[in-house]
Design a protein around this motif. Structure first.
Motif, mmCIF file in Angstrom:
data_model
loop_
_atom_site.group_PDB
_atom_site.id
_atom_site.type_symbol
_atom_site.label_atom_id
_atom_site.label_comp_id
_atom_site.label_asym_id
_atom_site.label_seq_id
_atom_site.Cartn_x
_atom_site.Cartn_y
_atom_site.Cartn_z
ATOM 1 N N GLU A 184 15.862 12.702 -1.760
ATOM 2 C CA GLU A 184 14.474 12.934 -2.157
ATOM 3 C C GLU A 184 13.552 12.395 -1.076
ATOM 4 O OE1 GLU A 184 13.657 13.361 -6.345
ATOM 5 O OE2 GLU A 184 15.276 11.911 -6.656
ATOM 6 N N SER A 185 12.388 13.044 -0.963
ATOM 7 C CA SER A 185 11.521 12.607 0.123
ATOM 8 C C SER A 185 10.070 12.547 -0.327
ATOM 9 C CB SER A 185 11.646 13.560 1.301
ATOM 10 O OG SER A 185 11.255 14.847 0.880
ATOM 11 N N GLN A 186 9.310 11.822 0.416
ATOM 12 C CA GLN A 186 7.912 11.615 0.084
ATOM 13 C C GLN A 186 7.223 11.290 1.412
ATOM 14 O OE1 GLN A 186 7.468 8.033 -2.137
ATOM 15 N NE2 GLN A 186 5.562 8.669 -3.110
ATOM 16 N N SER A 187 6.004 11.798 1.581
ATOM 17 C CA SER A 187 5.274 11.459 2.806
ATOM 18 C C SER A 187 3.943 10.844 2.426
ATOM 19 C CB SER A 187 5.038 12.715 3.643
ATOM 20 O OG SER A 187 6.273 13.214 4.098
ATOM 21 N N LEU A 188 3.535 9.839 3.130
ATOM 22 C CA LEU A 188 2.275 9.180 2.766
ATOM 23 C C LEU A 188 1.728 8.343 3.917
ATOM 24 C CD1 LEU A 188 3.171 5.912 1.727
ATOM 25 C CD2 LEU A 188 4.525 7.492 0.363
ATOM 26 N N PHE A 189 0.472 8.051 3.779
ATOM 27 C CA PHE A 189 -0.132 7.095 4.706
ATOM 28 C C PHE A 189 0.046 5.724 4.084
ATOM 29 C CE2 PHE A 189 -2.335 11.053 5.614
ATOM 30 C CZ PHE A 189 -2.241 11.090 6.994
ATOM 31 N N TRP A 190 0.643 4.855 4.852
ATOM 32 C CA TRP A 190 1.024 3.571 4.279
ATOM 33 C C TRP A 190 0.267 2.453 4.980
ATOM 34 C CZ3 TRP A 190 5.795 0.404 5.903
ATOM 35 C CH2 TRP A 190 5.980 -0.678 5.014
ATOM 36 N N ARG A 191 -0.537 1.739 4.182
ATOM 37 C CA ARG A 191 -1.250 0.615 4.771
ATOM 38 C C ARG A 191 -0.251 -0.519 4.917
ATOM 39 N NH1 ARG A 191 -6.306 -0.376 5.856
ATOM 40 N NH2 ARG A 191 -7.142 1.334 4.623
ATOM 41 N N LYS A 192 0.297 -0.646 6.110
ATOM 42 C CA LYS A 192 1.447 -1.519 6.288
ATOM 43 C C LYS A 192 1.036 -2.986 6.368
ATOM 44 C CE LYS A 192 5.660 -2.039 9.026
ATOM 45 N NZ LYS A 192 6.377 -1.641 10.234
ATOM 46 N N ASN A 193 0.258 -3.314 7.378
ATOM 47 C CA ASN A 193 -0.236 -4.689 7.524
ATOM 48 C C ASN A 193 -1.408 -4.671 8.505
ATOM 49 O OD1 ASN A 193 0.920 -4.436 10.071
ATOM 50 N ND2 ASN A 193 2.798 -5.485 9.456
ATOM 51 N N LYS A 194 -1.975 -5.847 8.732
ATOM 52 C CA LYS A 194 -3.159 -5.939 9.571
ATOM 53 C C LYS A 194 -2.892 -5.427 10.984
ATOM 54 C CE LYS A 194 -6.745 -9.267 8.613
ATOM 55 N NZ LYS A 194 -6.816 -10.630 8.132
ATOM 56 N N GLU A 195 -1.776 -5.856 11.509
ATOM 57 C CA GLU A 195 -1.469 -5.567 12.897
ATOM 58 C C GLU A 195 -1.226 -4.076 13.145
ATOM 59 O OE1 GLU A 195 1.865 -6.804 16.138
ATOM 60 O OE2 GLU A 195 1.624 -8.088 14.369
ATOM 61 N N GLU A 196 -0.431 -3.471 12.295
ATOM 62 C CA GLU A 196 -0.065 -2.073 12.530
ATOM 63 C C GLU A 196 -0.966 -1.097 11.796
ATOM 64 O OE1 GLU A 196 4.218 -1.196 12.693
ATOM 65 O OE2 GLU A 196 4.476 -3.368 12.505
ATOM 66 N N PRO A 201 1.517 6.677 9.181
ATOM 67 C CA PRO A 201 1.983 7.874 8.456
ATOM 68 C C PRO A 201 3.514 7.894 8.414
ATOM 69 C CG PRO A 201 1.324 8.445 10.704
ATOM 70 C CD PRO A 201 1.149 6.962 10.578
ATOM 71 N N ILE A 202 4.068 7.830 7.211
ATOM 72 C CA ILE A 202 5.535 7.782 7.159
ATOM 73 C C ILE A 202 6.113 8.791 6.178
ATOM 74 C CG2 ILE A 202 5.863 5.359 7.851
ATOM 75 C CD1 ILE A 202 6.218 4.749 4.823
ATOM 76 N N GLY A 203 7.348 9.181 6.490
ATOM 77 C CA GLY A 203 8.153 9.919 5.539
ATOM 78 C C GLY A 203 9.160 8.933 4.977
ATOM 79 N N VAL A 204 9.329 8.947 3.664
ATOM 80 C CA VAL A 204 10.325 8.063 3.050
ATOM 81 C C VAL A 204 11.440 8.939 2.497
ATOM 82 C CG1 VAL A 204 10.752 6.313 1.296
ATOM 83 C CG2 VAL A 204 8.520 6.417 2.422
ATOM 84 N N ILE A 205 12.643 8.713 2.993
ATOM 85 C CA ILE A 205 13.790 9.498 2.543
ATOM 86 C C ILE A 205 14.623 8.593 1.645
ATOM 87 C CG2 ILE A 205 15.787 10.864 3.292
ATOM 88 C CD1 ILE A 205 13.249 11.899 4.518
#
Lengths: 319, 88
Positions: free
Chosen positions: A284-296, A300-304
């Motif tokens: 299964e997959s999902q794509s989203l903009f992920w607020r990762k942390n301050k530095e990065e 935009p990631i795909g999660v498989i």
């Protein structure tokens, strides 16, 4: 507490009936056969080729299986026996093995318990001959001497888990109850006369269709009965304590011999039908903009997500 | 299988797939992006909004990709990120 007790009683009644149904298979403990003094003699005693005359299809299936080359292996087993000697036995201070001349049947039983159980019917000379043959085979390979390598490989393959290992030597498990295998009898699912000259009788082996039969070699963990417990296969332990314990009810034979339609060619990951029976995989997959942390920041990631459901009867892989 | 059978002592770390159980693995794959300078501000821009993903499950009998590995499962998938998103 009470419930467990009642279940316990019902279970026992079942056991008694089973034991009564399957009587008369074996007999009193026979004289042990004279020790084989050469590989050739041991191989001859357990030679399966005679059985091929009448059980051709089964023989052809068996020949494809790793049981038919249980010392050679894929061929990784024979080299690993040498590693056991070099990196294990020779380095262990109390093994008594300083050179190949010190190797005995007891030492090789670390492996032969399951890879060649009939080695207990051979002299220590045979143990040393096996080691020398494997070394010769490896050397012939290194030398590029194909003829010699092939010849020695055949000698190694002549030692295997043949028909009479399963249908005689280890066919009866609970010997106090079912008796000891007799030297003139093949054990399977029927009783009566058997057409073979040497094995002129057939008798029932009550557990040959049950998982415990395969469990004799397919391992539960460390082999504690040995002076130096080795540990190789653990599929039977996984079967009992993970598969059956979670509601699994099929036997080794049902999956490996019947559902797979492979009969005596018991296989695993090398075989397409076994691969088919092993896992249900879902992606299964999902794509989203992920607020990762301050530095990065926002990434935009795909999660498989891969889910793997193991529908076999034990852990994958084993060992 | 058959690795170090003379020196193993019990199952110390279990990494196999247990029977009658689902095991999940998740993978995060970043879409290619770039931070671009515009009017003195940094803006992040998506360079590709589609990814072609191939999921392959290998059975690796001897612990290495040595030619003995077997493919148990393979699936190709195209995933996309075509939503509007203003990067701040």
């Amino acid at each position: 507490m009470k419930r467990a007790l009642i279940f316990g009683l019902i279970g026992c009644a079942g056991c008694i009936m089973l034991a009564l149904n399957a009587s008369g298979a074996g007999g009193p403990k026979p004289e042990p056969p004279p020790k084989a003094t050469t590989i050739a003699e041991l191989a001859e005693r357990y030679d399966s080729s005679r059985c091929a005359d009448c059980h051709e299809e089964i023989y052809d299936e068996w020949e494809e299986s790793l049981h038919a080359r249980s010392v050679l292996g894929s061929p990784r087993t024979a080299p690993t026996i040498i590693t056991t000697i070099e990196k294990g036995l020779k380095l262990f201070p109390y093994s008594g093995v300083k050179s190949d001349d010190d190797i005995t049947v007891e030492h090789l039983m670390l492996c032969a318990k399951c890879h060649l159980p009939q080695l207990d019917e051979a002299t220590d000379d045979v143990a040393r001959e096996i080691v020398a043959t494997i070394r010769g085979w490896q050397q012939a390979y290194r030398d590029g001497d194909d003829d010699k390598a092939e010849e020695l490989e055949e000698t190694i393959e002549s030692l295997n888990i043949g028909c009479m290992v399963c249908h005689n030597k280890i066919a009866l498990i609970h010997k106090y109850a079912d008796g000891y295998p007799q030297p003139d009898t093949v054990y399977g699912g029927q009783e009566g006369d058997h057409d073979d000259d040497e094995y002129s009788l057939m008798a029932e082996a009550p557990a040959i269709g049950e998982s415990i039969f395969c469990g004799q070699c397919h391992g539960q963990g460390p082999n504690f009965e040995l002076e130096h417990p080795s540990q190789c296969a653990t599929a039977y332990g996984s079967y009992l304590f993970a598969y059956v314990a979670h509601g699994g009810s099929e036997s080794c034979q049902e999956c490996h011999m019947y559902k797979s339609e492979l009969g005596h060619n018991m296989q695993s990951y090398r075989d397409d039908s076994m691969i088919e029976m092993a896992l249900d995989v879902k992606v299964e997959s999902q794509s989203l903009f992920w607020r990762k942390n301050k530095e990065e920041g926002v990434v935009p990631i795909g999660v498989i997500d891969v889910s793997m459901y193991n529908k076999s009867g034990h852990a994958i892989p084993d060992g | 299988m058959g690795r170090g059978p003379y020196e193993k002592s019990g199952i110390l770390r279990e990494t196999s797939l247990a029977p009658l159980k689902s095991t999940h693995e998740t993978f995060e794959i970043a879409y290619p992006f770039e931070d671009v300078e515009k009017d003195g501000k940094t803006r992040r821009e998506l360079l590709k909004d589609e990814l072609n993903v191939t999921v392959t499950l290998y059975y690796v009998p001897f612990g290495e990709f040595d030619g003995n590995e077997v493919v148990f499962f393979e699936e190709e998938k195209t995933i996309d990120l075509k939503t509007e998103w203003i990067w701040r």
